[in-house]
Design a protein around this motif. Structure first.
Motif, short mmCIF file in Angstrom:
data_model
loop_
_atom_site.label_atom_id
_atom_site.label_comp_id
_atom_site.label_asym_id
_atom_site.label_seq_id
_atom_site.Cartn_x
_atom_site.Cartn_y
_atom_site.Cartn_z
N LEU A 50 44.67 -58.67 27.63
CA LEU A 50 43.61 -58.02 26.88
C LEU A 50 43.39 -56.59 27.36
O LEU A 50 43.06 -55.70 26.57
CB LEU A 50 42.30 -58.82 27.00
N ILE A 51 43.58 -56.36 28.64
CA ILE A 51 43.45 -55.00 29.15
C ILE A 51 44.54 -54.11 28.55
O ILE A 51 44.28 -52.98 28.11
CB ILE A 51 43.52 -55.00 30.69
N VAL A 52 45.77 -54.62 28.54
CA VAL A 52 46.87 -53.85 27.95
C VAL A 52 46.63 -53.65 26.46
O VAL A 52 46.91 -52.58 25.90
CB VAL A 52 48.21 -54.57 28.20
N TYR A 53 46.07 -54.65 25.79
CA TYR A 53 45.78 -54.56 24.35
C TYR A 53 44.81 -53.41 24.09
O TYR A 53 44.98 -52.63 23.14
CB TYR A 53 45.19 -55.87 23.85
N HIS A 54 43.76 -53.31 24.90
CA HIS A 54 42.73 -52.30 24.68
C HIS A 54 43.15 -50.91 25.13
O HIS A 54 42.79 -49.91 24.51
CB HIS A 54 41.44 -52.69 25.42
#
Length: 208
Positions: A50-54
């Protein structure tokens, strides 16, 4: 799925806020070199994916985290400035809030990490330059307003702003290193001394 992730899934803005806050916390503890996406995810209560997604990458989340700290300072400053405050009060608050080592400034150790990284990383160098430019513009604007109000005398607000930012940075290094001769309170006082001299203002006018 954890409660934190459930809340984050319903509110992407809140999830981003938590990730950035976690990134600032981890950066302060481990520095750029020791920070991993997995560490930030653990503190934020979310997943590395999710961090990479954001944010796209570790560098992306770290850059946004640093910008969020700077934004927090200016948000706090605007919140604390009384309605109709004159330039004298705004200059005083700049010193008081700027010398803080708490969340509003994001811990001066973090800025020291940025300065070191900027020596070798182009992206960090550009970010540092942008942040310094914002600081200088803020102080220059306060000085120019004070001159217009008739409270200050200053023939070169830009040069004064550069000097005052440099004084603040230098004092912050001493505070961050635990120098017993430069406490947080003395840091504020010394910066206000320098500010009063730059704008030819009696020092007592900058006392609360």
């Amino acid at each position: 799925m954890s409660t934190t992730d459930e809340l984050g899934a319903k509110d992407p803005a809140e999830r981003r806020r938590r990730i950035l806050a976690a990134a600032v916390e981890v950066l302060g503890e481990r520095g750029f070199a020791g920070t991993r996406v997995a560490d930030i995810a653990t503190v934020a209560g979310t997943s590395p994916a999710l961090i990479v997604y954001h944010f796209g990458s570790l560098d992306g989340v770290l850059a946004e985290a640093v910008r969020s700290v700077e934004d927090d300072f200016f948000d706090d400053y605007e919140r604390l400035v009384p309605p109709g405050a004159d330039a004298v009060e705004r200059l005083r608050l700049t010193g008081v809030i700027g010398a803080d080592t708490g969340p509003a400034v994001g811990n001066w150790v973090l800025w020291m990490e940025i300065w070191v990284r900027a020596l070798r990383d182009d992206r960090t160098r550009e970010m540092r330059q942008a942040m310094d430019a914002r600081w200088r513009a803020h102080i220059r604007g306060v000085i120019e307003d004070g001159v217009a109000e008739g409270s200050f005398t200053c023939h070169d607000p830009e040069a004064s702003a550069v000097r005052l930012v440099a004084v603040l940075d230098g004092l912050a290094v001493q505070v961050s290193l635990g120098d017993p001769s430069v406490t947080e309170d003395r840091m504020v006082g010394l910066w206000l001394d320098a500010a009063a001299e730059e704008v030819h203002l009696p020092r007592e006018r900058l006392d609360a």
